[in-house]
Write a protein that holds these residues in place. Structure first.
Motif, PDB file in Angstrom:
ATOM      1  N   GLY A 154      -7.722  72.865  27.760  1.00 20.86           N
ATOM      2  CA  GLY A 154      -6.783  72.047  28.524  1.00 20.86           C
ATOM      3  C   GLY A 154      -6.336  72.692  29.820  1.00 20.86           C
ATOM      4  O   GLY A 154      -6.956  73.608  30.335  1.00 20.86           O
ATOM      5  N   GLY A 155      -5.232  72.172  30.361  1.00 17.93           N
ATOM      6  CA  GLY A 155      -4.626  72.727  31.562  1.00 17.93           C
ATOM      7  C   GLY A 155      -5.018  72.019  32.840  1.00 17.93           C
ATOM      8  O   GLY A 155      -4.380  72.186  33.874  1.00 17.93           O
ATOM      9  N   CYS A 156      -6.091  71.228  32.794  1.00 18.18           N
ATOM     10  CA  CYS A 156      -6.523  70.480  33.966  1.00 18.18           C
ATOM     11  C   CYS A 156      -7.381  69.314  33.491  1.00 18.18           C
ATOM     12  O   CYS A 156      -7.888  69.313  32.367  1.00 18.18           O
ATOM     13  N   GLY A 157      -7.567  68.323  34.372  1.00 11.58           N
ATOM     14  CA  GLY A 157      -8.272  67.120  33.942  1.00 11.58           C
ATOM     15  C   GLY A 157      -7.384  66.315  33.013  1.00 11.58           C
ATOM     16  O   GLY A 157      -6.210  66.618  32.812  1.00 11.58           O
ATOM     17  N   ASP A 161      -0.691  65.768  29.378  1.00 13.84           N
ATOM     18  CA  ASP A 161      -1.345  66.734  28.499  1.00 13.84           C
ATOM     19  C   ASP A 161      -1.063  68.158  28.961  1.00 13.84           C
ATOM     20  O   ASP A 161      -0.793  69.042  28.149  1.00 13.84           O
ATOM     21  N   SER A 162      -1.134  68.378  30.259  1.00 12.94           N
ATOM     22  CA  SER A 162      -0.865  69.718  30.789  1.00 12.94           C
ATOM     23  C   SER A 162       0.594  70.097  30.635  1.00 12.94           C
ATOM     24  O   SER A 162       0.930  71.258  30.354  1.00 12.94           O
ATOM     25  N   GLU A 163       1.483  69.129  30.799  1.00 14.80           N
ATOM     26  CA  GLU A 163       2.915  69.402  30.632  1.00 14.80           C
ATOM     27  C   GLU A 163       3.228  69.807  29.193  1.00 14.80           C
ATOM     28  O   GLU A 163       3.992  70.749  28.947  1.00 14.80           O
ATOM     29  N   GLU A 189       4.522  77.961  37.738  1.00 20.15           N
ATOM     30  CA  GLU A 189       5.938  77.601  37.815  1.00 20.15           C
ATOM     31  C   GLU A 189       6.354  76.712  36.641  1.00 20.15           C
ATOM     32  O   GLU A 189       7.495  76.799  36.157  1.00 20.15           O
ATOM     33  N   MET A 190       5.438  75.866  36.178  1.00 16.53           N
ATOM     34  CA  MET A 190       5.732  75.009  35.026  1.00 16.53           C
ATOM     35  C   MET A 190       5.941  75.846  33.775  1.00 16.53           C
ATOM     36  O   MET A 190       6.851  75.583  32.972  1.00 16.53           O
ATOM     37  N   LEU A 191       5.097  76.864  33.575  1.00 15.19           N
ATOM     38  CA  LEU A 191       5.245  77.731  32.403  1.00 15.19           C
ATOM     39  C   LEU A 191       6.534  78.531  32.488  1.00 15.19           C
ATOM     40  O   LEU A 191       7.257  78.667  31.489  1.00 15.19           O
ATOM     41  N   GLN A 192       6.848  79.043  33.662  1.00 17.64           N
ATOM     42  CA  GLN A 192       8.089  79.812  33.828  1.00 17.64           C
ATOM     43  C   GLN A 192       9.304  78.945  33.513  1.00 17.64           C
ATOM     44  O   GLN A 192      10.254  79.410  32.864  1.00 17.64           O
ATOM     45  N   LYS A 193       9.276  77.702  33.970  1.00 15.38           N
ATOM     46  CA  LYS A 193      10.392  76.775  33.690  1.00 15.38           C
ATOM     47  C   LYS A 193      10.478  76.475  32.202  1.00 15.38           C
ATOM     48  O   LYS A 193      11.587  76.421  31.624  1.00 15.38           O
ATOM     49  N   TRP A 215      -2.418  70.000  20.618  1.00 20.18           N
ATOM     50  CA  TRP A 215      -2.497  68.548  20.463  1.00 20.18           C
ATOM     51  C   TRP A 215      -2.305  67.903  21.824  1.00 20.18           C
ATOM     52  O   TRP A 215      -1.341  68.213  22.528  1.00 20.18           O
ATOM     53  N   LYS A 216      -3.195  66.996  22.197  1.00 20.07           N
ATOM     54  CA  LYS A 216      -3.085  66.316  23.483  1.00 20.07           C
ATOM     55  C   LYS A 216      -2.275  65.036  23.396  1.00 20.07           C
ATOM     56  O   LYS A 216      -2.260  64.244  24.341  1.00 20.07           O
TER      57      LYS A 216
END
Length: 550
Positions: free
Chosen positions: A210-213, A218-220, A251-255, A544-545
């Motif tokens: 995951g992480g893209c596409g 899903d990435s969030e 930045e999303m992971l840090q948040k 899980w997506k």
């Protein structure tokens, strides 16, 4: 259970065969004599009454199906004469009371764990290496090759090959015969003895696709899951690989980490490949930062902690017709004991709670959580129907072969893992366990996706019941496998930790087995007894997506 058949609940109108039953056998159930009209397989069921088409069928005291044809008293219940059906439910709570079990045998017990700055206690001490996108998986492979065996951690096999020994022999002018007589195989046990950092249980590489596409959501969700792993008490710190342009940004992971723990004291190193001078430079930085992180993680050691610091994931997979009458209720009793001691069991797999929703709604402490569980179950069911499926499609071929022929039947047995205590909180996927007591967590019924979610929400140990056998494990939390039957335990003893089949044979009651389970959990949590999944290096990790996964 001394009999060769059993009625689980007085309301049940089908009976479980504990052993294979032959046609013509006379059975006596609740004062009623029934003569079997056909052979009944072990773990399967026979009818206590005559059923007409459409008649309701009950097991565990709940509706589990309806007859699709006339079924005579004493006949087998199968997928050919019964279809899935489950009870209706609403979000209105009914009165519920609970009496906690006697937990005095565990009153003064502790486990030796790793104490974290946020007050949580880990049952293990790991360093994580995580890609924010699948593009970085290859770099994890390189890092794993550079660090794992060299530092004394697990290999992908039960042994390692010391090619360096042959190189040294060759350079020293050794003959072919001397090279052939040189030992070069090192076992996992020998590798572990040579750990440079004895207080660090492992370096875990959480590769994913995951992480893209896909869709942004899903990435969030992935980022929130990864934040849950980093903040899990079994984790000391992490090295993060980012490509740079993917949906799952640093930045999303840090948040997400800040949302879980605003004062997170764990070291997290972020490396972005598109800002690096070269791939070689990126790997060099990753190795050095991870090595320094390991030196810091090694400074912490196990110390006593109260059992209230245990967050226990409740999981089942490869279930059979005995799961709901031995392993699951025994684990449920252990869950109730843990609740009485201030701990936090977590029941997941929402498709496998189909048919027992009202009971769980009634057990919710607040109307808000009753409504949340109601809404999550309705939404999950609707999403399955929208793609032409439904909860009724949850039982696998293995489940059906071993006696679990409808989802409601499977669910009624699976829910027993949650014991009988009040539900203190209902959590959606990736939400964190923060309140002591029984929590409900929305995950799929898929074994690995569900276990991945449990640990991402804070579980520091998992008990996984099974009737058919599975090697499933987790990179961060020890997963204890428990068999529902002794035959499985004896055949797959290399991957099964606990045998609940003694409940079937009458050697244990649900209560005595529940106490044995909790005792085993404490020893695993203390690092005294490694789980079989840890010994075999079963590090299953599947996010899980949020699509339909039963």
């Amino acid at each position: 259970m001394s009999k060769n058949y059993v009625q689980i609940d007085p309301k049940d109108n089908i009976i479980v065969a504990i052993t294979p039953l032959e046609k013509g056998l006379k059975t006596l159930v609740a004062g009623k004599e029934v003569v079997l009209k056909e052979n009944i397989k072990q773990k399967h069921k026979f009818s206590l009454n005559n059923f007409n088409i459409g008649d309701e069928i009950f097991m565990y005291g709940v509706l589990i199906g309806k007859a699709t044809e006339t079924i005579l008293e004493g006949c087998a219940i199968t997928i050919h004469n019964v279809v899935h059906a489950s009870a209706t439910f609403n979000d209105a709570k009914e009165k519920f009371t609970w009496t906690a079990p006697d937990a005095s045998n565990f009153k003064n017990r502790t486990f030796n764990g790793y104490h974290r700055a946020d007050g949580k206690v880990g049952t293990a001490n790991h360093w994580l290496v995580i890609p924010l996108t699948f593009c970085e998986n290859r770099n994890l492979d390189v890092l794993e090759g550079a660090l794992s065996e060299k530092l004394g951690y697990e290999t992908k096999k039960d042994f390692a090959v010391d090619t360096d020994a042959l190189i040294k022999k060759y350079k020293a002018g050794a003959t072919s015969e001397e090279i052939l007589n040189t030992p070069i195989i090192t076992t996992k046990e020998e590798i572990s003895k040579n750990r440079l950092f004895p207080n660090v249980d492992g370096i875990k590489f959480l590769k994913h696709d995951g992480g893209c596409g896909g869709i942004r959501q899903d990435s969030e969700v992935l980022v929130k899951l990864l934040a849950g792993y980093i903040t899990n008490p079994n984790v000391a710190g992490a090295t993060i690989f980012s490509l740079g342009c993917q949906n799952a940004q640093i930045e999303m992971l840090q948040k997400a980490i800040e949302d879980i723990d605003p004062n997170c004291a764990k070291t997290v190193h972020y490396l972005e490949q598109q800002k690096s001078a070269s791939e070689r430079h990126l790997i060099e930085e990753a190795v050095k930062h991870t090595f320094i992180g390991l030196t810091e993680a090694n400074k912490i050691s196990r110390k006593p902690a109260p059992l209230s610091k245990l967050t226990l994931g409740l999981e089942c997979g490869g279930s059979d017709g005995f799961s709901g009458i031995s392993a699951n209720p025994a684990l449920g009793f252990a869950s109730d004991l843990l609740v009485a001691l201030g701990g936090s069991p977590v029941l997941s797999e929402f498709p496998e709670l189909n048919g027992v929703e009202q009971e769980l709604i009634n057990r919710c402490e607040t109307a808000e959580d009753s409504k949340k569980f109601y809404d999550l179950m309705r939404a999950y069911s609707a999403s399955a129907v929208a793609v032409g499926s439904g909860f009724e499609n949850n039982p696998s071929p293995g489940n059906i072969k071993d006696g679990l022929i409808t989802d409601a039947m499977k669910s009624a047995g699976a829910a027993k893992k949650g014991g009988t205590s009040p539900v203190v909180k209902v959590l959606d996927y990736t939400e964190q366990v923060t309140k002591p007591g029984l929590n409900l967590l929305c995950t799929p019924g898929n074994d690995v996706e569900s276990t991945t979610g449990l640990v991402g929400s804070g579980c520091n140990v998992v008990v996984f019941t099974t009737g058919l056998g599975t090697p499933t494990g987790n990179p961060v939390a020890p997963v204890l496998k428990m068999s529902s039957n002794t035959n499985l335990y004896e055949r797959m003893n290399d991957i099964i930790d606990i045998n609940a089949g003694t409940v079937i044979t009458g050697e244990d009651t649900i209560e005595t087995m529940g106490e044995k389970i909790l005792d085993h959990i404490i020893r695993v949590a203390s690092g005294e007894t490694p789980s079989k999944a840890v010994l075999h290096g079963n590090n299953d990790f599947i996010p899980w997506k949020r699509g339909v996964s039963l």
